[in-house]
Design a protein around this motif. Structure first.
Motif, PDB file in Angstrom:
ATOM      1  N   GLY A   1       0.772  -1.236   0.000  1.00 35.81           N
ATOM      2  CA  GLY A   1       0.000   0.000   0.000  1.00 35.81           C
ATOM      3  C   GLY A   1       0.801   1.282   0.000  1.00 35.81           C
ATOM      4  O   GLY A   1       0.261   2.340   0.312  1.00 35.81           O
ATOM      5  N   ARG A   2       2.086   1.203  -0.319  1.00 36.19           N
ATOM      6  CA  ARG A   2       2.917   2.412  -0.294  1.00 36.19           C
ATOM      7  C   ARG A   2       3.566   2.693  -1.647  1.00 36.19           C
ATOM      8  O   ARG A   2       4.660   3.253  -1.714  1.00 36.19           O
ATOM      9  N   ASP A   3       2.880   2.337  -2.708  1.00 33.18           N
ATOM     10  CA  ASP A   3       3.423   2.569  -4.056  1.00 33.18           C
ATOM     11  C   ASP A   3       3.616   4.057  -4.334  1.00 33.18           C
ATOM     12  O   ASP A   3       4.614   4.461  -4.931  1.00 33.18           O
ATOM     13  N   LYS A   4       2.645   4.860  -3.904  1.00 36.24           N
ATOM     14  CA  LYS A   4       2.720   6.300  -4.144  1.00 36.24           C
ATOM     15  C   LYS A   4       3.914   6.908  -3.424  1.00 36.24           C
ATOM     16  O   LYS A   4       4.649   7.740  -3.979  1.00 36.24           O
ATOM     17  N   GLU A   5       4.166   6.463  -2.198  1.00 33.65           N
ATOM     18  CA  GLU A   5       5.278   6.992  -1.404  1.00 33.65           C
ATOM     19  C   GLU A   5       6.621   6.603  -2.022  1.00 33.65           C
ATOM     20  O   GLU A   5       7.559   7.410  -2.048  1.00 33.65           O
ATOM     21  N   ILE A   6       6.712   5.373  -2.506  1.00 30.77           N
ATOM     22  CA  ILE A   6       7.949   4.920  -3.145  1.00 30.77           C
ATOM     23  C   ILE A   6       8.164   5.653  -4.460  1.00 30.77           C
ATOM     24  O   ILE A   6       9.295   5.959  -4.854  1.00 30.77           O
ATOM     25  N   LYS A   7       7.068   5.983  -5.132  1.00 31.59           N
ATOM     26  CA  LYS A   7       7.168   6.721  -6.400  1.00 31.59           C
ATOM     27  C   LYS A   7       7.782   8.108  -6.165  1.00 31.59           C
ATOM     28  O   LYS A   7       8.572   8.597  -6.985  1.00 31.59           O
ATOM     29  N   TYR A   8       7.420   8.746  -5.051  1.00 27.08           N
ATOM     30  CA  TYR A   8       8.044  10.025  -4.695  1.00 27.08           C
ATOM     31  C   TYR A   8       9.559   9.862  -4.639  1.00 27.08           C
ATOM     32  O   TYR A   8      10.322  10.689  -5.157  1.00 27.08           O
TER      33      TYR A   8
ATOM     34  N   LEU B   1      13.888  14.629   0.875  1.00 26.75           N
ATOM     35  CA  LEU B   1      12.575  13.989   0.850  1.00 26.75           C
ATOM     36  C   LEU B   1      12.194  13.668   2.294  1.00 26.75           C
ATOM     37  O   LEU B   1      12.902  12.934   2.983  1.00 26.75           O
ATOM     38  N   MET B   2      11.076  14.239   2.748  1.00 32.00           N
ATOM     39  CA  MET B   2      10.669  14.072   4.150  1.00 32.00           C
ATOM     40  C   MET B   2       9.286  13.413   4.193  1.00 32.00           C
ATOM     41  O   MET B   2       8.356  13.875   3.531  1.00 32.00           O
ATOM     42  N   TYR B   3       9.191  12.326   4.959  1.00 30.49           N
ATOM     43  CA  TYR B   3       7.914  11.631   5.159  1.00 30.49           C
ATOM     44  C   TYR B   3       7.440  11.900   6.582  1.00 30.49           C
ATOM     45  O   TYR B   3       8.082  11.480   7.536  1.00 30.49           O
TER      46      TYR B   3
ATOM     47  N   THR C   1      10.915  17.904  -0.808  1.00 28.07           N
ATOM     48  CA  THR C   1       9.577  17.335  -1.012  1.00 28.07           C
ATOM     49  C   THR C   1       9.093  16.820   0.331  1.00 28.07           C
ATOM     50  O   THR C   1       9.713  15.928   0.928  1.00 28.07           O
ATOM     51  N   TYR C   2       8.002  17.397   0.824  1.00 23.69           N
ATOM     52  CA  TYR C   2       7.483  17.047   2.158  1.00 23.69           C
ATOM     53  C   TYR C   2       6.173  16.286   1.966  1.00 23.69           C
ATOM     54  O   TYR C   2       5.197  16.829   1.464  1.00 23.69           O
ATOM     55  N   VAL C   3       6.178  15.026   2.348  1.00 24.27           N
ATOM     56  CA  VAL C   3       5.016  14.154   2.124  1.00 24.27           C
ATOM     57  C   VAL C   3       4.380  13.808   3.468  1.00 24.27           C
ATOM     58  O   VAL C   3       5.052  13.298   4.369  1.00 24.27           O
ATOM     59  N   THR C   4       3.105  14.097   3.599  1.00 28.32           N
ATOM     60  CA  THR C   4       2.351  13.681   4.790  1.00 28.32           C
ATOM     61  C   THR C   4       1.731  12.321   4.507  1.00 28.32           C
ATOM     62  O   THR C   4       0.953  12.176   3.562  1.00 28.32           O
TER      63      THR C   4
END
Length: 1501
Positions: A488-495, A512-514, A693-696
């Motif tokens: 379920g983390r395809d989008k996060e890995i794509k970043y 890149l910050m999660y 890139t800051y990803v929540t």
């Protein structure tokens, strides 16, 4: 008198005094701290066994109904009996210490002899209480009592906020030793007590090698009057109730208000208790089974006997302990002398005091206390035990004397660790695992056998930062499992992949910050990234920080640079020193090498120049050196720096990293939890950097949770109930899911069984609904289950009710932290909402909130929505949409946010809150964001309070529910589904009132709702009882409705054998036997023919209609026969057509007997359809005419219009099925025209119909309509040559709804959807995807239902198999010829056995022709093609005719085949909008047909 007593007991001072002994209440102490007082007296120590085990039993209970309240009732049942005895005999309860208590009889020394006799009498009577009693939970409760007498010293100490007291001295030590010597039901006298007592009154037993003695019984002289003796003794007790108060247990119950005394007493009571007293709450309010952290501190003194000496040491220690705990929201619960030392029982996590990182705070506080107390003069040894887990926190004792205490195994473990590991800070494994501290903070200690603790688990010593940090300890340990994917983390890995690509091709830094809360799987994402980041031309350094890292200056960069310089693998400082010299000799003068001493723990000689430097200058020199080293390093290889738990980066490291990303190209990837405080300037600058890139992080989706569960359990499927429980309970948070699974496993709820093959399962009504949720196909590449053929599924243990399970301690703790951080008013709102349930309406919440106005409630709800405690929804549709999909991750642009004017931020927050308030007003439906919060808040209520709140809810629902006067042929009870919607929280009250008003309801609504509820409840109860009687006893009195209902369900699911069985049972109960053999079949047919002619001849004559009871019976019989003839028509055996014919005729005869026009018309039309499908010419037309004649006699109003609409619909369906397409279209248009839609002439019929279908599915949330809509959209793409909705949208709908229960119970629509997708992939030659959907469709093929959807679905499925045959032939598969022969045989049987309607024959013949030409049979190919063309012409099937002509031309032409022809066609399919606007010619659309390949091989076989 009693009224006065009740008033006095309600006074605050009396309630405070109930928590304190008379020694304090009536004491007159010096304001100095510490202060000392001396007196004589008798001490009693009572230890009660069994309570700890009982607490443990309750704390690990599975269900929410076995909570603290039941436990406190049991505890207080026994403890209050002991307290009462002590008070009756004149004692003063000094302290409750968990499941023990210490009592005092304070008297002059000369009275000790007589008072000891009184205390022994009291002790023996206490034992008498427990000789025959057994607790409700089956636990044997027994007591041990020790007595001592002599000189006693009381010490009062504390600070300006809290006071504590201790009794110390030889008598205190003696009473504990005496109690330790006691066995169950013993009374032991200490040596001094035995010396001071009246020996002539006591029969004793000597204890070997001890001066203490055991009391057997009292032996007073025959003339001795104990009552007179007791009364005389009590005259020497200062505060024993007498005179007017002689009936009181305690004189303190009558204290008059005294502000000065009240203020003094308050200092001895915990703040949370004072709040409870101020609010006048019940004693049980604070009683909870609650996850806490226990810190037991023991101080041993160099000179134990001198109170003046140890008093100052205890005072100093207490002041420091209290100040340390206050910062971290911990509290001192008890202070007492314990085995030659003074012990402080400290607790973190009391009600209202729960804080994040509780365990970490507790350990840090323990280390602080240890360090301080070790330096206090006169303290010889400091020992601290820390344990975490669920304990009972609550008020125990009697109504007139009680205390707030903690009881549980974790309290015992902390106490035992404290005593068995002296001079250290120790903790249990739960505390070790729950702390956010590095591993080097601890050391595992050898196990010891500890009294009263069976298995404490590993014990760790907490070392703190006294030892130097070892390099390598902070590196992220990558335990990535190849067989366990990141779900379920395809989008996060794509970043990451995108930023990585940018970094490698550019000369700029990337960050890149999660950001995500604890439990969202941030570390797992970084592990995956570290694995993916491996490469030849770059180096990856990954570290994991802890809370302690934040307090170590420059720590993050220290670990980073140690890895860059290769120091992390060095085993000794000399090796590190040599490496450093080699690395920096060209960059740094040798005299400055000593700058590296502290940061890398080396020993370069300190030069004079460095010794003169300031700390600031040293730091700058070090940073400049590190920058040079990194500049050199990145020229050779790029660096990727991965940081887990980035919120713990120290300020100096943030500052260096901010300069680093501006100076050299480096890729920094970090995960972090949201900052508690405003981040430092450097951290903010990095977040706002253009290259950041800051990803929540959002939650993972329900399908990924399902995959995770199947992967974790190593099974192929889980029950639907478990799937729903885990998906809802976890809210898409992986950690929540894991904890819920652990909890289920702990309670042995999960059962693993071999997976049954669906085709081999003997289908019964009981196993019909045992549906399993299975992982998605993308998980098939990973190993799930055991070897093929030995796979397992997970099931639930019998009788388990998942929704009633108590939440796991870890998740409950998270919810308690949130609750305790709220204001008291917000806590009350959340708790009231929890009573209603997971979802509730604002109207119902307002009803149960005590003394709130609407404005208060709306404001509080808006704040809680903003805090993510609640979500709000305008209607049920919004709620359902939200539940289907969790919030996904998203990118936050802090750079853009920083450009907004700062002066408007405060105003913006206020405006946002006002908008939220407006939204809450509009939204009538509120739902808890996390079910764990609702469960946790629900458990906080007392039993009586829950009952009162539930009654409030019930009254509100009863007064605001709806029903209609009677029902017709529409809904079973018109509008009953709206009432159900209220129950399911999908409609707001105003909407329901409007609906009710539109139906003519006014003041009768509440009364009518009660009638409806009683009726529905009775119906459900009757069905359940019918099933019970079916299995248990004689069948008389069973309601046939139950079996009819079961038959309908089985029919729709394609389980025809089971449906037939159920319908036969129903007919038998309705006194209508359906034949079982051919002889009775022919006899019954003869009888029914005669009945039929009789009813037809009697139609014109007037005859009495059947009574109500008989009419109800006939309606049910008609329903059974209507299904039976359809079931029999599906079977291939020749005699089954006779059973089908009989059932159809019996339906007509039964309908005629009812004399109901609607039933008669339905039966005629069914009889007509039966004859058409069976191929009987002439008869079907007769009954159609009879149905039409019946309509002409009806008035065209009310029910008559409904019947006409039904006939038009039924005839349209029949004509479609039989291939009369023109008639079917006309009937359909006519039916739609009756609805009054004026736009039919303005748009094309296709657009109008599809638009209506879409509107119906969206506005009414009608899942079946939506499924049919997407099925039509797929048909349009496959066969009509244009796009109404894209293929991706159709596929997404299937993925999201394939587990929908409604669709699963209508298997025909799913068969069509799966088969259409399979055809799409087959045409694109994507065979892996084809097999996925083809196999799903194959599982549904055996579920045959006599519906057009099933017929269409089976036709699509066969088309997919034909296309796969073409692939087999092209690939020269060995079994291709056998497959072709088998396929042709199946297609022919579908036609010859009337399995589908004639409308599908052209397609089937088309497919048969294709199979023949593939196999080289040109003659039969021509025959089937011509037959298909003739049928298409006859039926008016333009689409099929066009496709057939193109196939014929294509197959027999010499043109060469182009491999990507369909791919080109698909890419050029026009949208419906282009067709409507006239941009695309209709003639061109007809050419967008899939041309089946034939010129594969010259000679295929």
């Amino acid at each position: 008198m009693s009224t006065r007593r009740e008033e006095s007991q309600d006074r605050a001072i009396v309630r405070i005094a109930a928590h304190l002994p008379d020694l304090i209440v009536y004491g007159d102490f010096s304001p100095e701290r510490p202060s000392v007082d001396y007196f004589d007296g008798v001490l009693m120590f009572v230890d009660i066994s069994g309570f700890t085990a009982m607490t443990e039993k309750f704390s690990t209970a599975m269900y929410m109904d076995r909570g603290a309240e039941q436990l406190v009732e049991i505890l207080n049942h026994y403890i209050s009996a002991i307290v009462e005895k002590v008070l009756i005999f004149g004692g003063d309860i000094l302290k409750f210490a968990g499941d023990a208590l210490l009592a005092l009889w304070k008297v002059e020394r000369r009275q000790l002899k007589n008072i000891i006799t009184v205390v022994i009498k009291c002790s023996l009577e206490i034992h008498g209480l427990f000789e025959t009693q057994e607790s409700e939970e089956g636990l044997d409760v027994r007591v041990k009592i020790g007595l001592a007498a002599g000189h006693i010293t009381m010490l009062v100490f504390g600070d300006e906020t809290r006071n504590f007291f201790l009794v110390i001295g030889q008598a205190v030590d003696d009473v504990r030793l005496a109690q330790n010597m006691a066995q169950m039901n013993d009374v032991i006298l200490s040596p001094n007590c035995w010396q001071l007592c009246d020996r002539s009154m006591i029969e004793i037993e000597r204890i070997p090698d001890q001066r203490a003695v055991k009391v057997n019984f009292l032996k007073p002289p025959s003339t001795f009057n104990f009552d007179e003796f007791f009364t005389k003794c009590m005259t020497f007790m200062d505060y024993y109730p007498s005179g007017d108060h002689k009936n009181l247990l305690r004189l303190a119950c009558m204290l008059e208000s005294d502000p000065e005394l009240e203020l003094s007493l308050q200092k001895y009571v915990m703040e949370s208790i004072l709040k409870q007293i101020d609010d006048k709450q019940l004693r049980g309010y604070l009683s909870e089974l609650r996850p806490v952290t226990i810190v037991f501190v023991n101080l041993m003194f160099k000179d134990q006997d001198k109170a003046e000496v140890i008093g100052s040491a205890i005072q100093d220690a207490c002041v420091h302990i209290n100040s340390v705990l206050r910062v971290s929201r911990g509290q001192i619960n008890k202070v007492f002398m314990f085995d030659k030392g003074c012990s402080f029982l400290c607790v973190f996590g009391f009600p209202g005091e729960k804080a994040p990182d509780e365990v970490t705070h507790a350990l840090e506080s323990a280390m602080d206390i240890f360090d301080f107390c070790s330096q206090v003069h006169k303290i010889h040894t400091v020992s601290i035990g820390v344990a975490s887990g669920i304990v009972f926190c609550g008020i125990v004792g009697h109504s007139v004397r009680h205390e707030y205490t903690v009881i549980g195994q974790k309290v015992n473990i902390a106490a035992r660790m404290m005593m068995y590991y002296p001079g250290t800070v120790t903790c249990d494994s739960v505390t070790y695992n729950g702390s956010n501290l590095p591993a080097y903070f601890f050391k595992e200690l050898p196990k010891k056998v500890m009294k009263g603790v069976a298995d404490p688990g590993p014990v760790y010593q907490c070392l703190g930062l006294n030892e130097k940090v070892m390099f390598g300890m902070a590196y992220l340990i990558c335990n990535r499992n190849e067989g366990y994917p990141l779900l379920g983390r395809d989008k996060e890995i794509k970043y990451f992949m995108c930023r990585m690509k940018e970094f490698l091709v550019s000369n700029c830094s990337r960050v890149l910050m999660y950001e995500g809360l604890s439990g969202y799987g941030k570390s797992q994402i970084l592990m995956e990234i570290e694995y993916l980041a491996q490469g030849e031309n770059h180096r990856t350094i990954a570290i994991a920080l802890t809370k302690i890292s934040f307090h170590q200056n420059f720590y993050t960069i220290q670990i980073f640079m140690a890895s860059v310089l290769g120091l992390d693998t060095c085993k000794h400082y000399k090796e590190r020193q040599t490496n450093l010299q080699n690395k920096v000799k060209t960059l740094l003068d040798e005299k400055f090498h000593c700058l590296l001493n502290d940061i890398f723990h080396v020993r370069f000689p300190i030069s004079r120049e460095v010794s003169k430097m300031t700390t600031f200058r040293k730091q700058k020199q070090l940073e400049a050196l590190f920058m040079k080293i990194l500049e050199q390093t990145v020229k050779e290889e790029r660096i990727i720096f991965i940081i887990d738990e980035g919120q713990f980066v120290d300020a100096a490291s943030w500052s260096f990293m901010e300069k680093l990303i501006r100076t050299i190209p480096i890729f920094i990837i970090m995960s972090l939890s949201p900052f508690v405080d405003i981040p430092c300037a450097a951290a903010s600058a990095i977040m706002k950097n253009r290259n950041t890139t800051y990803v929540t992080l959002g939650a993972v989706q329900p399908k990924d949770i399902r995959n995770k569960v199947c992967l974790d359990l190593d099974v192929r499927g889980i029950p639907k109930e478990l799937d729903t429980y885990l998906v809802e309970g976890s809210c898409g948070i992986p950690f929540y899911c894991e904890e819920l699974l652990k909890n289920l496993d702990h309670h042995r709820v999960l059962i693993f069984q071999p997976m049954e093959v669906e085709e081999k399962t003997n289908m019964t009504w009981n196993n019909l609904f045992k549906n399993f949720s299975r992982p998605t196909e993308e998980l098939n590449i990973f190993t799930l289950g055991n070897e093929e053929g030995n796979e397992e599924v997970c099931n639930l243990a019998s009788g388990v009710i998942l929704k009633n399970l108590s939440p796991p301690a870890s998740l409950k703790e998270i919810s308690l932290v949130q609750l305790d951080s709220m204001s008291l008013s917000h806590q009350m709102l959340v708790r009231c909402a929890a009573i209603i349930g997971l979802t509730f309406t604002t109207e119902l919440l307002f009803e149960v909130l005590p003394c709130w106005n609407m404005k208060m409630m709306i404001k509080a709800l808006a704040t809680l929505v903003e805090s993510n405690i609640f979500d709000c929804f305008r209607n049920g549709k919004e709620l359902r949409m939200a539940l289907r999909q969790n919030a996904a991750s998203f990118e936050v642009n802090y750079r853009s946010l920083s450009l907004q004017p700062s002066e408007g931020l405060a105003h913006g927050e206020e405006e946002e809150l006002r908008e939220l308030e407006s939204e809450v007003i509009e939204c009538h439906i509120i739902r808890f964001c996390r079910p764990m919060m609702q469960k946790t808040a629900y458990e906080l209520w007392l039993k009586d309070q829950k009952k009162a709140m539930h009654l409030k809810c019930a009254r509100f629902l009863e007064e605001n529910a709806h029903r209609c006067d009677h029902c017709r042929s529409g809904d079973f009870i018109p509008c009953h589904h709206f009432t159900v919607d209220i129950r399911l929280n999908t409609l707001d009250l105003d909407t329901i009132k409007k609906m009710a008003k539109s139906r003519g309801f006014t003041s009768e609504i509440p009364r009518k709702m009660k009638e409806m509820r009683d009726f529905v409840s009775g119906l459900v109860r009757e069905s359940i009882q019918a099933e019970d009687r079916q299995h248990k006893g004689p069948k008389t009195g069973i309601d046939p409705f139950y079996f009819i209902h079961c038959g309908f369900v089985c029919f729709n699911m394609g389980q025809m054998v089971l449906a037939k069985k159920m319908l036969r049972k129903a007919l038998k109960l309705l006194h209508r036997i359906f034949p079982y053999n051919l002889i009775s079949l022919f006899l019954q047919t003869h009888v029914e023919k005669n009945r039929h002619f009789y009813y037809l001849s009697q139609q014109a004559q007037e005859s009495a209609p059947p009574g109500k009871r008989r009419l109800a019976q006939l309606y049910r019989q008609t329903a059974c026969f209507s299904l039976l003839w359809q079931i029999y028509s599906l079977n291939y055996f020749f005699h089954y057509k006779y059973y089908g014919h009989l059932a159809a005729m019996m339906e007509v005869n039964t309908a005629l007997e009812t004399q109901d026009d609607f039933q008669i018309i339905k039966a005629y039309l069914n009889y007509s359809l039966h004859h058409q499908l069976a191929g009987y010419q002439g008869v079907w037309y007769k009954y159609e005419i009879m149905a039409m004649e019946q309509i002409f006699n009806l008035p065209l109003k009310g029910e008559g219009i409904e019947i006409v609409s039904y006939v038009a619909d039924k005839l349209g369906y029949t004509k479609l099925l039989m291939g009369h397409l023109d008639l079917a279209i006309d009937l359909g248009k006519g039916c739609l025209g009756k609805k009054g839609h004026a736009d039919t002439k303005l748009s094309s019929p296709e657009d109008v119909v599809l638009g209506w279908l879409w509107d119906l599915s969206i506005s009414e949330e009608h899942i079946f309509s939506k499924a049919f809509f997407y099925f039509v959209c797929l048909d349009l793409m496959l066969y009509s040559g244009f796009v109404y909705k894209t293929f991706e949208e159709c596929l997404e709908f299937i993925y999201q709804n394939e587990d929908n229960r409604i669709l699963k119970f209508q298997s025909g629509i799913l068969l069509g959807l799966y088969s259409s997708i399979a055809i799409w992939y087959a045409r694109l030659q994507e065979w892996d995807n084809f097999h996925i959907f083809s196999s799903r469709a194959k599982n549904l093929v055996p579920r045959r239902t006599p519906t057009a959807l099933y017929y269409e679905g089976i036709s699509r499925y066969m088309e997919g198999q034909v296309l796969y045959l073409q692939k087999q032939i092209e690939g020269q598969s060995e079994n291709a010829q056998d497959s072709g022969v088998e396929l042709l045989k199946n297609l022919e049987s579908l036609v010859t056995q009337n399995t589908t309607g004639p409308v599908f024959y052209p397609r089937l013949y088309h497919l048969m022709a294709y199979v023949c030409i593939l196999m080289g049979d040109g003659q039969n190919c021509d025959l089937f093609l011509n037959t298909a063309l003739r049928l298409s012409e006859t039926q008016g099937n333009v689409l099929e005719k066009c496709w057939l002509n193109m196939s014929k031309e294509w197959w027999y032409s010499d043109s060469e085949f182009m491999d990507d022809q369909w791919l080109q066609t698909v890419s050029n399919l026009p949208s419906w909008e282009k067709i409507v606007s006239g941009k695309v010619n209709m003639q061109d659309i007809q050419k967008n047909k899939f041309l089946m390949r034939v010129n594969i091989l010259d000679n295929p076989f």
